[in-house]
Motif scaffolding. Sequence first.
Motif, PDB file in Angstrom:
ATOM      1  N   PRO A  10       0.827  -1.198   0.000  1.00 49.24           N
ATOM      2  CA  PRO A  10       0.000   0.000   0.000  1.00 49.24           C
ATOM      3  C   PRO A  10       0.868   1.258   0.000  1.00 49.24           C
ATOM      4  O   PRO A  10       2.028   1.220   0.402  1.00 49.24           O
ATOM      5  CB  PRO A  10      -0.795  -0.107   1.296  1.00 49.24           C
ATOM      6  N   LEU A  11       0.281   2.349  -0.458  1.00 48.06           N
ATOM      7  CA  LEU A  11       0.977   3.635  -0.480  1.00 48.06           C
ATOM      8  C   LEU A  11       0.769   4.354   0.843  1.00 48.06           C
ATOM      9  O   LEU A  11      -0.301   4.256   1.456  1.00 48.06           O
ATOM     10  CB  LEU A  11       0.439   4.514  -1.609  1.00 48.06           C
ATOM     11  N   SER A  12       1.764   5.088   1.264  1.00 47.31           N
ATOM     12  CA  SER A  12       1.600   5.952   2.436  1.00 47.31           C
ATOM     13  C   SER A  12       0.660   7.095   2.043  1.00 47.31           C
ATOM     14  O   SER A  12       0.504   7.400   0.854  1.00 47.31           O
ATOM     15  CB  SER A  12       2.943   6.516   2.880  1.00 47.31           C
ATOM     16  N   PRO A  13       0.032   7.752   3.021  1.00 44.50           N
ATOM     17  CA  PRO A  13      -0.838   8.891   2.677  1.00 44.50           C
ATOM     18  C   PRO A  13      -0.101   9.966   1.870  1.00 44.50           C
ATOM     19  O   PRO A  13      -0.643  10.485   0.897  1.00 44.50           O
ATOM     20  CB  PRO A  13      -1.276   9.427   4.039  1.00 44.50           C
ATOM     21  N   ALA A  14       1.132  10.280   2.251  1.00 47.14           N
ATOM     22  CA  ALA A  14       1.875  11.317   1.533  1.00 47.14           C
ATOM     23  C   ALA A  14       2.111  10.904   0.087  1.00 47.14           C
ATOM     24  O   ALA A  14       1.906  11.695  -0.837  1.00 47.14           O
ATOM     25  CB  ALA A  14       3.205  11.609   2.230  1.00 47.14           C
ATOM     26  N   THR A  15       2.521   9.658  -0.122  1.00 41.62           N
ATOM     27  CA  THR A  15       2.780   9.171  -1.473  1.00 41.62           C
ATOM     28  C   THR A  15       1.509   9.155  -2.303  1.00 41.62           C
ATOM     29  O   THR A  15       1.507   9.564  -3.466  1.00 41.62           O
ATOM     30  CB  THR A  15       3.416   7.763  -1.421  1.00 41.62           C
ATOM     31  N   LEU A  16       0.423   8.698  -1.711  1.00 49.78           N
ATOM     32  CA  LEU A  16      -0.867   8.696  -2.413  1.00 49.78           C
ATOM     33  C   LEU A  16      -1.232  10.104  -2.854  1.00 49.78           C
ATOM     34  O   LEU A  16      -1.595  10.330  -4.014  1.00 49.78           O
ATOM     35  CB  LEU A  16      -1.963   8.128  -1.510  1.00 49.78           C
ATOM     36  N   TYR A  44      -5.147  17.759   5.407  1.00 51.59           N
ATOM     37  CA  TYR A  44      -3.850  17.093   5.304  1.00 51.59           C
ATOM     38  C   TYR A  44      -2.937  18.012   4.514  1.00 51.59           C
ATOM     39  O   TYR A  44      -3.308  18.481   3.435  1.00 51.59           O
ATOM     40  CB  TYR A  44      -4.004  15.738   4.593  1.00 51.59           C
ATOM     41  N   LYS A  45      -1.785  18.273   5.076  1.00 46.97           N
ATOM     42  CA  LYS A  45      -0.792  19.098   4.386  1.00 46.97           C
ATOM     43  C   LYS A  45       0.532  18.359   4.396  1.00 46.97           C
ATOM     44  O   LYS A  45       0.821  17.605   5.321  1.00 46.97           O
ATOM     45  CB  LYS A  45      -0.654  20.459   5.068  1.00 46.97           C
ATOM     46  N   ILE A  46       1.294  18.589   3.373  1.00 47.95           N
ATOM     47  CA  ILE A  46       2.601  17.944   3.253  1.00 47.95           C
ATOM     48  C   ILE A  46       3.665  19.040   3.271  1.00 47.95           C
ATOM     49  O   ILE A  46       3.547  20.036   2.563  1.00 47.95           O
ATOM     50  CB  ILE A  46       2.647  17.088   1.969  1.00 47.95           C
ATOM     51  N   GLY A  47       4.647  18.864   4.121  1.00 45.22           N
ATOM     52  CA  GLY A  47       5.722  19.841   4.223  1.00 45.22           C
ATOM     53  C   GLY A  47       6.819  19.576   3.204  1.00 45.22           C
ATOM     54  O   GLY A  47       6.856  18.501   2.584  1.00 45.22           O
ATOM     55  N   PRO A  48       7.724  20.521   3.026  1.00 43.00           N
ATOM     56  CA  PRO A  48       8.783  20.374   2.028  1.00 43.00           C
ATOM     57  C   PRO A  48       9.664  19.144   2.243  1.00 43.00           C
ATOM     58  O   PRO A  48      10.014  18.454   1.292  1.00 43.00           O
ATOM     59  CB  PRO A  48       9.604  21.657   2.148  1.00 43.00           C
ATOM     60  N   ASN A  54       9.604  12.063  -0.560  1.00 44.78           N
ATOM     61  CA  ASN A  54       8.702  11.238  -1.364  1.00 44.78           C
ATOM     62  C   ASN A  54       9.015  11.338  -2.849  1.00 44.78           C
ATOM     63  O   ASN A  54       8.993  10.327  -3.553  1.00 44.78           O
ATOM     64  CB  ASN A  54       7.238  11.618  -1.100  1.00 44.78           C
ATOM     65  N   LEU A  55       9.304  12.531  -3.334  1.00 48.79           N
ATOM     66  CA  LEU A  55       9.632  12.685  -4.756  1.00 48.79           C
ATOM     67  C   LEU A  55      10.881  11.875  -5.104  1.00 48.79           C
ATOM     68  O   LEU A  55      10.926  11.203  -6.141  1.00 48.79           O
ATOM     69  CB  LEU A  55       9.834  14.159  -5.107  1.00 48.79           C
ATOM     70  N   LEU A  63       8.209   5.668 -10.627  1.00 55.20           N
ATOM     71  CA  LEU A  63       6.790   6.005 -10.715  1.00 55.20           C
ATOM     72  C   LEU A  63       6.546   7.418 -11.240  1.00 55.20           C
ATOM     73  O   LEU A  63       5.464   7.717 -11.744  1.00 55.20           O
ATOM     74  CB  LEU A  63       6.121   5.855  -9.351  1.00 55.20           C
ATOM     75  N   ILE A  64       7.538   8.284 -11.073  1.00 49.69           N
ATOM     76  CA  ILE A  64       7.448   9.644 -11.595  1.00 49.69           C
ATOM     77  C   ILE A  64       8.768   9.994 -12.260  1.00 49.69           C
ATOM     78  O   ILE A  64       9.776   9.319 -12.065  1.00 49.69           O
ATOM     79  CB  ILE A  64       7.105  10.688 -10.498  1.00 49.69           C
ATOM     80  N   GLU A  65       8.730  11.071 -13.023  1.00 45.90           N
ATOM     81  CA  GLU A  65       9.936  11.587 -13.676  1.00 45.90           C
ATOM     82  C   GLU A  65       9.987  13.081 -13.441  1.00 45.90           C
ATOM     83  O   GLU A  65       8.968  13.713 -13.178  1.00 45.90           O
ATOM     84  CB  GLU A  65       9.884  11.266 -15.163  1.00 45.90           C
ATOM     85  N   ASP A  66      11.172  13.630 -13.534  1.00 48.47           N
ATOM     86  CA  ASP A  66      11.312  15.081 -13.379  1.00 48.47           C
ATOM     87  C   ASP A  66      11.899  15.670 -14.641  1.00 48.47           C
ATOM     88  O   ASP A  66      12.487  14.978 -15.462  1.00 48.47           O
ATOM     89  CB  ASP A  66      12.161  15.432 -12.163  1.00 48.47           C
ATOM     90  N   SER A  67      11.703  16.961 -14.773  1.00 46.68           N
ATOM     91  CA  SER A  67      12.286  17.669 -15.908  1.00 46.68           C
ATOM     92  C   SER A  67      12.616  19.078 -15.464  1.00 46.68           C
ATOM     93  O   SER A  67      11.858  19.703 -14.733  1.00 46.68           O
ATOM     94  CB  SER A  67      11.318  17.694 -17.090  1.00 46.68           C
TER      95      SER A  67
END
Length: 116
Positions: A10-16, A44-48, A54-55, A63-67
């Motif tokens: 399962p995903l954590s809340p932050a990851t979800l 629910y808030k996510i801090g830096p 998570n990123l 699962l993700i990519e950056d540019s």
Amino acid sequence: MKPDVAKHLPLSPATLHVLLALSSGDLHGYGIMLAVARQAGGQYKIGPGTLYDNLKKLMSAGLIEDSQGEASDAQARRTYHLNELGGEVLAAEIERLDGVLREARRSLRLHEEEQA
């Protein structure tokens, strides 16, 4: 061979919330934080620190990519986007949570009937 999405669950809340925010399009870090707060109705808030941890994990998991932004100056913001595997993992998690909610509602109905 298709990657196994179940190994990410399962995903954590932050990851979800991060994946859900990116499902609507490319975002930079602050945009993700705003989207998470908006989609959670401010509950629910996510801090830096949590966000960037998570990123990093999501990029390592593929699962993700950056540019990097098109601008060449130091102010350019890195944006992140959900890739195909990330979308499949998000869909699988939503399906899993839907099953949890169905079971919870069924259990509550049974409990209420027992109390009546």
